[in-house]
Design a protein around this motif. Structure first.
Motif, PDB file in Angstrom:
ATOM      1  N   ALA A  90      -9.817  -0.693 -10.938  1.00  0.00           N
ATOM      2  CA  ALA A  90      -9.007  -1.677 -10.224  1.00  0.00           C
ATOM      3  C   ALA A  90      -7.721  -1.047  -9.697  1.00  0.00           C
ATOM      4  CB  ALA A  90      -8.694  -2.858 -11.137  1.00  0.00           C
ATOM      5  N   LYS A  91      -7.107  -0.192 -10.488  1.00  0.00           N
ATOM      6  CA  LYS A  91      -5.857   0.452 -10.049  1.00  0.00           C
ATOM      7  C   LYS A  91      -6.104   1.357  -8.849  1.00  0.00           C
ATOM      8  CE  LYS A  91      -3.731   0.118 -14.602  1.00  0.00           C
ATOM      9  NZ  LYS A  91      -3.098   0.796 -15.747  1.00  0.00           N
ATOM     10  N   MET A  92      -7.217   2.089  -8.861  1.00  0.00           N
ATOM     11  CA  MET A  92      -7.536   2.968  -7.736  1.00  0.00           C
ATOM     12  C   MET A  92      -7.817   2.157  -6.474  1.00  0.00           C
ATOM     13  SD  MET A  92     -10.458   4.006  -5.927  1.00  0.00           S
ATOM     14  CE  MET A  92     -11.755   3.626  -7.093  1.00  0.00           C
ATOM     15  N   LEU A  93      -8.616   1.089  -6.581  1.00  0.00           N
ATOM     16  CA  LEU A  93      -8.931   0.277  -5.414  1.00  0.00           C
ATOM     17  C   LEU A  93      -7.692  -0.439  -4.883  1.00  0.00           C
ATOM     18  CD1 LEU A  93     -12.338  -1.246  -6.573  1.00  0.00           C
ATOM     19  CD2 LEU A  93     -12.012   0.362  -4.692  1.00  0.00           C
ATOM     20  N   TYR A  94      -6.849  -0.911  -5.772  1.00  0.00           N
ATOM     21  CA  TYR A  94      -5.605  -1.535  -5.345  1.00  0.00           C
ATOM     22  C   TYR A  94      -4.732  -0.529  -4.592  1.00  0.00           C
ATOM     23  CZ  TYR A  94      -1.022  -3.759  -5.626  1.00  0.00           C
ATOM     24  OH  TYR A  94       0.215  -4.288  -5.318  1.00  0.00           O
ATOM     25  N   GLY A  95      -4.600   0.661  -5.147  1.00  0.00           N
ATOM     26  CA  GLY A  95      -3.809   1.690  -4.475  1.00  0.00           C
ATOM     27  C   GLY A  95      -4.353   2.033  -3.110  1.00  0.00           C
ATOM     28  N   LEU A  96      -5.664   2.146  -3.000  1.00  0.00           N
ATOM     29  CA  LEU A  96      -6.276   2.479  -1.717  1.00  0.00           C
ATOM     30  C   LEU A  96      -6.031   1.365  -0.705  1.00  0.00           C
ATOM     31  CD1 LEU A  96      -7.892   4.938  -0.793  1.00  0.00           C
ATOM     32  CD2 LEU A  96      -9.986   3.693  -1.335  1.00  0.00           C
ATOM     33  N   THR A  97      -6.082   0.108  -1.162  1.00  0.00           N
ATOM     34  CA  THR A  97      -5.837  -1.017  -0.258  1.00  0.00           C
ATOM     35  C   THR A  97      -4.385  -1.038   0.219  1.00  0.00           C
ATOM     36  OG1 THR A  97      -7.541  -2.286  -1.425  1.00  0.00           O
ATOM     37  CG2 THR A  97      -6.030  -3.519  -0.031  1.00  0.00           C
ATOM     38  N   VAL A  98      -3.450  -0.777  -0.691  1.00  0.00           N
ATOM     39  CA  VAL A  98      -2.039  -0.721  -0.294  1.00  0.00           C
ATOM     40  C   VAL A  98      -1.801   0.404   0.705  1.00  0.00           C
ATOM     41  CG1 VAL A  98       0.298  -0.244  -1.127  1.00  0.00           C
ATOM     42  CG2 VAL A  98      -1.191  -1.796  -2.408  1.00  0.00           C
ATOM     43  N   LEU A  99      -2.379   1.559   0.457  1.00  0.00           N
ATOM     44  CA  LEU A  99      -2.219   2.683   1.376  1.00  0.00           C
ATOM     45  C   LEU A  99      -2.781   2.357   2.754  1.00  0.00           C
ATOM     46  CD1 LEU A  99      -3.056   5.569  -1.096  1.00  0.00           C
ATOM     47  CD2 LEU A  99      -0.895   5.301   0.134  1.00  0.00           C
ATOM     48  N   ALA A 100      -3.915   1.656   2.790  1.00  0.00           N
ATOM     49  CA  ALA A 100      -4.473   1.245   4.080  1.00  0.00           C
ATOM     50  C   ALA A 100      -3.508   0.326   4.811  1.00  0.00           C
ATOM     51  CB  ALA A 100      -5.824   0.568   3.882  1.00  0.00           C
ATOM     52  N   GLU A 101      -2.921  -0.618   4.073  1.00  0.00           N
ATOM     53  CA  GLU A 101      -1.976  -1.548   4.685  1.00  0.00           C
ATOM     54  C   GLU A 101      -0.690  -0.854   5.125  1.00  0.00           C
ATOM     55  OE1 GLU A 101      -1.725  -4.442   1.588  1.00  0.00           O
ATOM     56  OE2 GLU A 101      -3.573  -5.478   2.207  1.00  0.00           O
ATOM     57  N   GLU A 102      -0.371   0.281   4.511  1.00  0.00           N
ATOM     58  CA  GLU A 102       0.793   1.077   4.913  1.00  0.00           C
ATOM     59  C   GLU A 102       0.482   2.031   6.073  1.00  0.00           C
ATOM     60  OE1 GLU A 102       2.946   1.305   0.497  1.00  0.00           O
ATOM     61  OE2 GLU A 102       1.862   3.040   1.282  1.00  0.00           O
ATOM     62  N   ASP A 103      -0.746   1.952   6.594  1.00  0.00           N
ATOM     63  CA  ASP A 103      -1.188   2.850   7.673  1.00  0.00           C
ATOM     64  C   ASP A 103      -1.079   4.318   7.270  1.00  0.00           C
ATOM     65  OD1 ASP A 103      -1.845   0.804   9.529  1.00  0.00           O
ATOM     66  OD2 ASP A 103       0.270   0.565  10.020  1.00  0.00           O
ATOM     67  N   ALA A 104      -1.441   4.584   5.994  1.00  0.00           N
ATOM     68  CA  ALA A 104      -1.407   5.956   5.493  1.00  0.00           C
ATOM     69  C   ALA A 104      -2.557   6.802   6.020  1.00  0.00           C
ATOM     70  CB  ALA A 104      -1.441   5.940   3.964  1.00  0.00           C
ATOM     71  N   PHE A 105      -3.587   6.140   6.589  1.00  0.00           N
ATOM     72  CA  PHE A 105      -4.760   6.861   7.084  1.00  0.00           C
ATOM     73  C   PHE A 105      -4.920   6.584   8.581  1.00  0.00           C
ATOM     74  CE2 PHE A 105      -5.672   5.221   2.764  1.00  0.00           C
ATOM     75  CZ  PHE A 105      -5.646   6.430   2.068  1.00  0.00           C
ATOM     76  N   PRO A 106      -5.200   7.590   9.372  1.00  0.00           N
ATOM     77  CA  PRO A 106      -5.394   7.348  10.799  1.00  0.00           C
ATOM     78  C   PRO A 106      -6.691   6.593  11.067  1.00  0.00           C
ATOM     79  CG  PRO A 106      -5.838   9.646  10.267  1.00  0.00           C
ATOM     80  CD  PRO A 106      -5.265   9.017   9.032  1.00  0.00           C
ATOM     81  N   PRO A 107      -6.737   5.803  12.150  1.00  0.00           N
ATOM     82  CA  PRO A 107      -7.985   5.111  12.495  1.00  0.00           C
ATOM     83  C   PRO A 107      -9.150   6.086  12.590  1.00  0.00           C
ATOM     84  CG  PRO A 107      -6.177   4.321  13.851  1.00  0.00           C
ATOM     85  CD  PRO A 107      -5.647   5.509  13.088  1.00  0.00           C
ATOM     86  N   GLY A 108     -10.298   5.629  12.129  1.00  0.00           N
ATOM     87  CA  GLY A 108     -11.485   6.466  12.116  1.00  0.00           C
ATOM     88  C   GLY A 108     -11.726   7.163  10.789  1.00  0.00           C
ATOM     89  N   THR A 109     -10.766   7.059   9.863  1.00  0.00           N
ATOM     90  CA  THR A 109     -10.900   7.707   8.561  1.00  0.00           C
ATOM     91  C   THR A 109     -11.975   7.019   7.728  1.00  0.00           C
ATOM     92  OG1 THR A 109      -8.578   8.372   8.551  1.00  0.00           O
ATOM     93  CG2 THR A 109      -9.707   8.336   6.427  1.00  0.00           C
TER      94      THR A 109
ATOM     95  N   GLU B 194       1.515   8.143  -7.533  1.00  0.00           N
ATOM     96  CA  GLU B 194       1.876   7.702  -8.884  1.00  0.00           C
ATOM     97  C   GLU B 194       2.295   6.233  -8.959  1.00  0.00           C
ATOM     98  OE1 GLU B 194       1.990   9.775 -11.564  1.00  0.00           O
ATOM     99  OE2 GLU B 194       1.975  11.799 -10.721  1.00  0.00           O
ATOM    100  N   ARG B 195       2.134   5.460  -7.900  1.00  0.00           N
ATOM    101  CA  ARG B 195       2.727   4.119  -7.840  1.00  0.00           C
ATOM    102  C   ARG B 195       1.876   3.017  -8.451  1.00  0.00           C
ATOM    103  NH1 ARG B 195       3.637   2.955  -1.795  1.00  0.00           N
ATOM    104  NH2 ARG B 195       1.752   4.235  -1.550  1.00  0.00           N
ATOM    105  N   PHE B 196       0.642   3.291  -8.816  1.00  0.00           N
ATOM    106  CA  PHE B 196      -0.293   2.191  -9.067  1.00  0.00           C
ATOM    107  C   PHE B 196      -0.788   2.114 -10.508  1.00  0.00           C
ATOM    108  CE2 PHE B 196      -0.827   3.636  -4.589  1.00  0.00           C
ATOM    109  CZ  PHE B 196      -0.197   2.535  -3.994  1.00  0.00           C
ATOM    110  N   HIS B 197      -0.011   2.646 -11.461  1.00  0.00           N
ATOM    111  CA  HIS B 197      -0.441   2.611 -12.865  1.00  0.00           C
ATOM    112  C   HIS B 197      -0.263   1.242 -13.498  1.00  0.00           C
ATOM    113  CE1 HIS B 197       3.835   2.792 -13.737  1.00  0.00           C
ATOM    114  NE2 HIS B 197       3.925   3.928 -13.074  1.00  0.00           N
TER     115      HIS B 197
END
Length: 298
Positions: A268-287, A233-236
């Motif tokens: 834009a909000k979805m792509l921004y959120g996905l980029t922030v999550l990547a930078e937060e290491d929310a996804f393991p390598p290989g995802t 819910e952080r990226f509205h």
């Protein structure tokens, strides 16, 4: 009952899935894919096609009445479908203060496509699901026998229509991200994914209500929950139609990196959120991350 031949619209299905090179993802061992729903049809792009197709079959050529705000992409898609397939459309628009004013480009396009616009005050709009309010709207604004599609097009037929989006991504991604307004696309997408895949919804409105809406839509469509999904819910960006400077800068940068025009209110909000999550290491390598591009800019 008439049978509406949607193949006349010649949708591009399945929609393309494109890999993009982006070091913000690559340096964390992540693969970014773009699911180009915006290329399905020029007038009914992305989730608008997915959500409208089965509703239009249900309508079977009858007039369609639906709801939206002054800049609603759903109203525009419904009006375009009416023009292309030859059935009347009525759009109930939130905000009676708009009546009598010059139409904005979005509503002007609806009118040019033959949609009758019915402006109602905000209290009436909020009560649009009340049977008495809906009956009064139908009596005043709609031709006899009109088929009603809810705001944003999200109902059980729409959810079933979005299941195919998930099926098209089977085996191609581990997490699939989509911007969410009314929740119908996420509800169907999650149901169509294979075991081990999950859907991530990025709400574009404030309020924290969307989880309940998605659960209710899955209950209506399938009789219970389907698939694995979650919301961030952080990226509205402050609410619907809000594009803060940081989001605008992100969108412009993404456009320059990848040569793809980015719609601001959802994509834009979805792509921004996905980029922030990547930078937060929310996804393991290989995802493998698939971002659903639900529409393009005007």
């Amino acid at each position: 009952m008439n049978v509406l031949d949607l193949s006349r619209l010649r949708p591009r299905l399945p929609s393309p899935l494109e890999a993009v090179e982006d070091e913000r993802f690559a340096r964390r061992g992540l693969t970014l894919l773009l699911k180009r729903e915006d290329l399905i049809h020029p007038d009914l792009p992305g989730n608008k096609w997915r959500k409208l197709a089965l509703n239009l079959r249900e309508a079977a050529g009858r007039p369609v009445l639906t709801f939206g705000g002054a800049y609603s992409n759903h109203l525009r898609a419904t009006a375009a479908a009416g023009r292309l397939l030859g059935f009347p459309t009525v759009g109930v628009v939130r905000g009676d203060e708009l009546a009598g004013r010059p139409l904005n480009p979005s509503l002007a396009r609806c009118a040019a496509d033959g949609m009758r616009l019915e402006f109602v005050d905000r209290a009436t709009y909020r009560a649009k699901n009340d049977p008495a309010v809906l009956a009064a709207l139908l009596e005043r604004a709609a031709p006899a026998g009109a088929y009603v599609v809810p705001e944003g097009g999200s109902n059980a037929p729409a959810v079933h229509g979005c299941v195919e989006l998930g099926r098209e991504l089977a085996g191609a991604a581990d997490t699939v991200a989509v911007a969410c307004g009314t929740g119908g696309t996420l509800a169907g997408l999650a149901a169509g994914l294979s075991p081990g895949q999950r859907a991530l919804g990025v709400p574009v409105l404030r309020g924290g209500f969307l989880g309940g809406e998605v659960r209710a839509l899955q209950e209506a469509a399938f009789g219970g929950p389907r698939g694995e999904w979650s919301l961030d819910e952080r990226f509205h960006g402050g609410g619907y139609a809000r594009v803060p400077p940081a989001l605008e800068a992100f969108a412009q940068d993404f456009e320059e990196r990848h040569g793809l025009a980015i719609e601001r209110l959802y994509v834009a909000k979805m792509l921004y959120g996905l980029t922030v999550l990547a930078e937060e290491d929310a996804f393991p390598p290989g995802t493998r991350l698939a971002a659903v591009i639900t529409g393009g800019p005007d």
